[in-house]
Design an enzyme around this catalytic site. Structure first.
Site, PDB file in Angstrom:
ATOM      1  CG  ASP A   1      -1.902   1.070   1.321  1.00  0.00           C
ATOM      2  OD1 ASP A   1      -1.639   2.164   0.787  1.00  0.00           O
ATOM      3  OD2 ASP A   1      -2.968   0.849   1.920  1.00  0.00           O
ATOM      4  CB  VAL A   2       1.647   3.880  -2.508  1.00  0.00           C
ATOM      5  CG1 VAL A   2       2.054   2.922  -3.614  1.00  0.00           C
ATOM      6  CG2 VAL A   2       0.278   4.502  -2.785  1.00  0.00           C
TER       7      VAL A   2
ATOM      8  CG  ASN B   1       0.235   4.202 -12.580  1.00  0.00           C
ATOM      9  OD1 ASN B   1      -0.263   5.063 -13.302  1.00  0.00           O
ATOM     10  ND2 ASN B   1      -0.394   3.061 -12.275  1.00  0.00           N
TER      11      ASN B   1
ATOM     12  CE1 TYR C   1      -6.763  11.783  -9.348  1.00  0.00           C
ATOM     13  CE2 TYR C   1      -7.170  13.447 -11.026  1.00  0.00           C
ATOM     14  CZ  TYR C   1      -6.682  12.207 -10.666  1.00  0.00           C
ATOM     15  OH  TYR C   1      -6.109  11.390 -11.614  1.00  0.00           O
TER      16      TYR C   1
ATOM     17  CE  LYS D   1      -3.150  11.705  -9.975  1.00  0.00           C
ATOM     18  NZ  LYS D   1      -2.238  10.551  -9.986  1.00  0.00           N
TER      19      LYS D   1
ATOM     20  CB  THR E   1      -8.531   2.596 -16.234  1.00  0.00           C
ATOM     21  OG1 THR E   1      -8.887   3.709 -15.399  1.00  0.00           O
ATOM     22  CG2 THR E   1      -7.421   3.005 -17.184  1.00  0.00           C
TER      23      THR E   1
HETATM   24  N1  NAP Z   1      -8.015   6.848 -16.000  1.00  0.00           N
HETATM   25  C1  NAP Z   1      -7.888   8.150 -16.140  1.00  0.00           C
HETATM   26  O1  NAP Z   1      -8.739   8.837 -16.777  1.00  0.00           O
HETATM   27  C2  NAP Z   1      -6.680   8.875 -15.580  1.00  0.00           C
HETATM   28  C3  NAP Z   1      -6.350  10.127 -16.112  1.00  0.00           C
HETATM   29  C4  NAP Z   1      -5.245  10.821 -15.589  1.00  0.00           C
HETATM   30  C5  NAP Z   1      -4.485  10.253 -14.593  1.00  0.00           C
HETATM   31  N2  NAP Z   1      -4.841   9.032 -14.089  1.00  0.00           N
HETATM   32  C6  NAP Z   1      -3.977   8.476 -13.048  1.00  0.00           C
HETATM   33  O2  NAP Z   1      -3.435   7.266 -13.529  1.00  0.00           O
HETATM   34  C7  NAP Z   1      -3.093   6.431 -12.422  1.00  0.00           C
HETATM   35  C8  NAP Z   1      -3.629   5.043 -12.682  1.00  0.00           C
HETATM   36  O3  NAP Z   1      -5.032   5.136 -12.742  1.00  0.00           O
HETATM   37  P1  NAP Z   1      -5.921   4.144 -13.619  1.00  0.00           P
HETATM   38  O4  NAP Z   1      -6.743   4.975 -14.506  1.00  0.00           O
HETATM   39  O5  NAP Z   1      -5.091   3.067 -14.182  1.00  0.00           O
HETATM   40  O6  NAP Z   1      -6.883   3.613 -12.473  1.00  0.00           O
HETATM   41  P2  NAP Z   1      -7.132   2.153 -11.857  1.00  0.00           P
HETATM   42  O7  NAP Z   1      -7.439   1.193 -12.947  1.00  0.00           O
HETATM   43  O8  NAP Z   1      -8.115   2.370 -10.784  1.00  0.00           O
HETATM   44  O9  NAP Z   1      -5.715   1.773 -11.250  1.00  0.00           O
HETATM   45  C9  NAP Z   1      -5.214   2.376 -10.087  1.00  0.00           C
HETATM   46  C10 NAP Z   1      -4.073   1.540  -9.580  1.00  0.00           C
HETATM   47  O10 NAP Z   1      -3.537   2.190  -8.418  1.00  0.00           O
HETATM   48  C11 NAP Z   1      -3.479   1.232  -7.374  1.00  0.00           C
HETATM   49  N3  NAP Z   1      -3.612   1.860  -6.065  1.00  0.00           N
HETATM   50  C12 NAP Z   1      -4.571   2.736  -5.642  1.00  0.00           C
HETATM   51  N4  NAP Z   1      -4.372   3.037  -4.349  1.00  0.00           N
HETATM   52  C13 NAP Z   1      -3.275   2.341  -3.957  1.00  0.00           C
HETATM   53  C14 NAP Z   1      -2.577   2.222  -2.732  1.00  0.00           C
HETATM   54  N5  NAP Z   1      -2.952   2.885  -1.626  1.00  0.00           N
HETATM   55  N6  NAP Z   1      -1.487   1.424  -2.689  1.00  0.00           N
HETATM   56  C15 NAP Z   1      -1.086   0.746  -3.794  1.00  0.00           C
HETATM   57  N7  NAP Z   1      -1.703   0.814  -4.979  1.00  0.00           N
HETATM   58  C16 NAP Z   1      -2.787   1.602  -5.046  1.00  0.00           C
HETATM   59  C17 NAP Z   1      -4.616   0.266  -7.649  1.00  0.00           C
HETATM   60  O11 NAP Z   1      -4.338  -0.990  -7.060  1.00  0.00           O
HETATM   61  P3  NAP Z   1      -5.112  -1.575  -5.770  1.00  0.00           P
HETATM   62  O12 NAP Z   1      -6.509  -1.044  -5.777  1.00  0.00           O
HETATM   63  O13 NAP Z   1      -5.017  -3.056  -5.992  1.00  0.00           O
HETATM   64  O14 NAP Z   1      -4.336  -1.103  -4.606  1.00  0.00           O
HETATM   65  C18 NAP Z   1      -4.532   0.153  -9.156  1.00  0.00           C
HETATM   66  O15 NAP Z   1      -3.570  -0.793  -9.537  1.00  0.00           O
HETATM   67  C19 NAP Z   1      -3.646   7.121 -11.186  1.00  0.00           C
HETATM   68  O16 NAP Z   1      -2.603   7.817 -10.537  1.00  0.00           O
HETATM   69  C20 NAP Z   1      -4.652   8.112 -11.742  1.00  0.00           C
HETATM   70  O17 NAP Z   1      -4.821   9.234 -10.920  1.00  0.00           O
HETATM   71  C21 NAP Z   1      -5.902   8.325 -14.567  1.00  0.00           C
END
Ligand code: NAP
Length: 319
Positions: free
Chosen positions: A117-118, A144, A209, A213, A244
């Site tokens: 857990d980060v 990430n 958020y 960021k 996602t």
């Molecule tokens: N999708 C978008 O539109 C978008 C746009 C801009 C930026 N982002 C950023 O991209 C990154 C990845 O997001 P995603 O879209 O791929 O979402 P996602 O599918 O929900 O993936 C998020 C990942 O972060 C992990 N995570 C969350 N909290 C955590 C914790 N406390 N410790 C360890 N791991 C943790 C989750 O794993 P577990 O739940 O298994 O812990 C999961 O693997 C994030 O930083 C998000 O803010 C996303």
């Protein structure tokens, strides 16, 4: 043009709110879409033959990823492994972590999942040290892991604010803190941290958020300055809205979601008015991590279909 779609370029809260405020089929119809089949790009699987031949760009390199049980992190883990990297990744959900590990190994790649857990200092340290010891250091780190959360500032609880900062900002700080000593020993390394296009464009319900960021960008700049002399590059990646689980409401039928996401992003550059695929973001990460950009550090790289580039021209009626 529809108001929700106009404001929506970023992530969970916008997509969820937009979907929640109108029926999905109705929304797709407003945007002139029926159930549109979105073909998966042939290159989108991320796991390909290069991992078997061992001739990828990252052959034998040690790559660490936080938050790869899902979404962008998972796609990036698969893509690195397909190019020959040894990938150590974390996330809290062990079942998903083991599944991603299995997918990569079944495709001939090398990966290790570590439950961490980060938000927890000791777990981040343990994860980083374990990856470094298993794969002989850390050549590339992709910090990430992140969560969303959308409320107006006065509705946001202190606990929610703290959780978002602890995951998105402090989690990146902790990762960098424990990655850097390994990279200093090797006198080289590349770190990429996931920020967001929302870092520069706030939403009324995006205070926590956007702040988190934006913090990532500040951290990246400081780290780039601090460790550049030791051969370590640090950059921020700013994805736009990406398909996602982060943005996809649970339980929504595939056909409705496909139609919705293909009509996403009316503020994007013409021809790119759609959500990104996770694999497209992964390719940007691999590019930044590759040897192709030795001069790039302290940068914020936006991959958002042009949604934050500026305002598109609106032609007066009849023009
Ligand atoms: N999708 C978008 O539109 C978008 C746009 C801009 C930026 N982002 C950023 O991209 C990154 C990845 O997001 P995603 O879209 O791929 O979402 P996602 O599918 O929900 O993936 C998020 C990942 O972060 C992990 N995570 C969350 N909290 C955590 C914790 N406390 N410790 C360890 N791991 C943790 C989750 O794993 P577990 O739940 O298994 O812990 C999961 O693997 C994030 O930083 C998000 O803010 C996303």
């Amino acid at each position: 043009m529809d108001t929700d779609a106009q404001t929506g370029s970023s992530e969970q809260t916008d997509a969820g709110a937009s979907l929640g405020r109108r029926s999905l089929l109705g929304g797709a119809a407003v945007l002139g879409l029926g159930s549109v089949a979105l073909a998966s790009p042939a290159h989108a699987t991320g796991v390909g033959p290069s991992s078997r031949s061992g001739r990828g760009r990252f052959h034998g390199r040690s790559v660490l990823i936080t938050g790869a049980t899902s979404g962008i992190g998972r796609a990036t883990a698969r893509a690195f492994a397909a190019e020959g990297a040894h990938v150590g990744f974390c996330g809290r959900r062990a079942e998903l972590g083991r599944q991603v590990e299995r997918e990569i190994r079944d495709a001939g790649g090398e990966a290790t999942y570590v439950q961490a857990d980060v938000r927890v200092d000791a777990q981040v340290r343990g994860f980083v040290d374990r990856v470094a010891s298993r794969y002989g250091g850390i050549d590339v780190a992709f910090n990430n892991a992140g969560i969303g959360g959308g409320r107006l500032p006065h509705e946001l609880s202190v606990e929610e604010w703290d959780d978002i900062q602890a995951t998105n900002a402090r989690g990146v700080f902790l990762a960098i803190k424990y990655e850097i000593p390994h990279m200093l020993r090797a006198r080289r390394g590349v770190i990429i941290c996931t920020s967001s296009s929302a870092a520069g464009q706030a939403r009324p319900n995006g205070a926590a958020y956007t702040a988190s960021k934006r913090a990532v960008q500040g951290l990246v700049k400081a780290a780039a300055l601090a460790y550049g002399p030791q051969g370590i590059r640090v950059n921020a990646l700013l994805p736009g809205t990406t398909d996602t689980p982060f943005v996809r409401p649970p339980g929504i039928p595939d056909a409705d979601w496909l139609a919705y996401k293909q009509a996403w992003g009316p503020l994007n550059v013409d021809g790119l008015e759609r959500m990104a695929e996770a694999e497209e973001i992964a390719r940007a990460v691999l590019g930044l991590a590759s040897d192709d950009f030795p001069y790039m550090t302290g940068a914020s790289i936006t991959v958002d279909g042009g949604s934050t580039a500026g305002r598109k021209m609106v032609q007066p009626r009849g023009a």
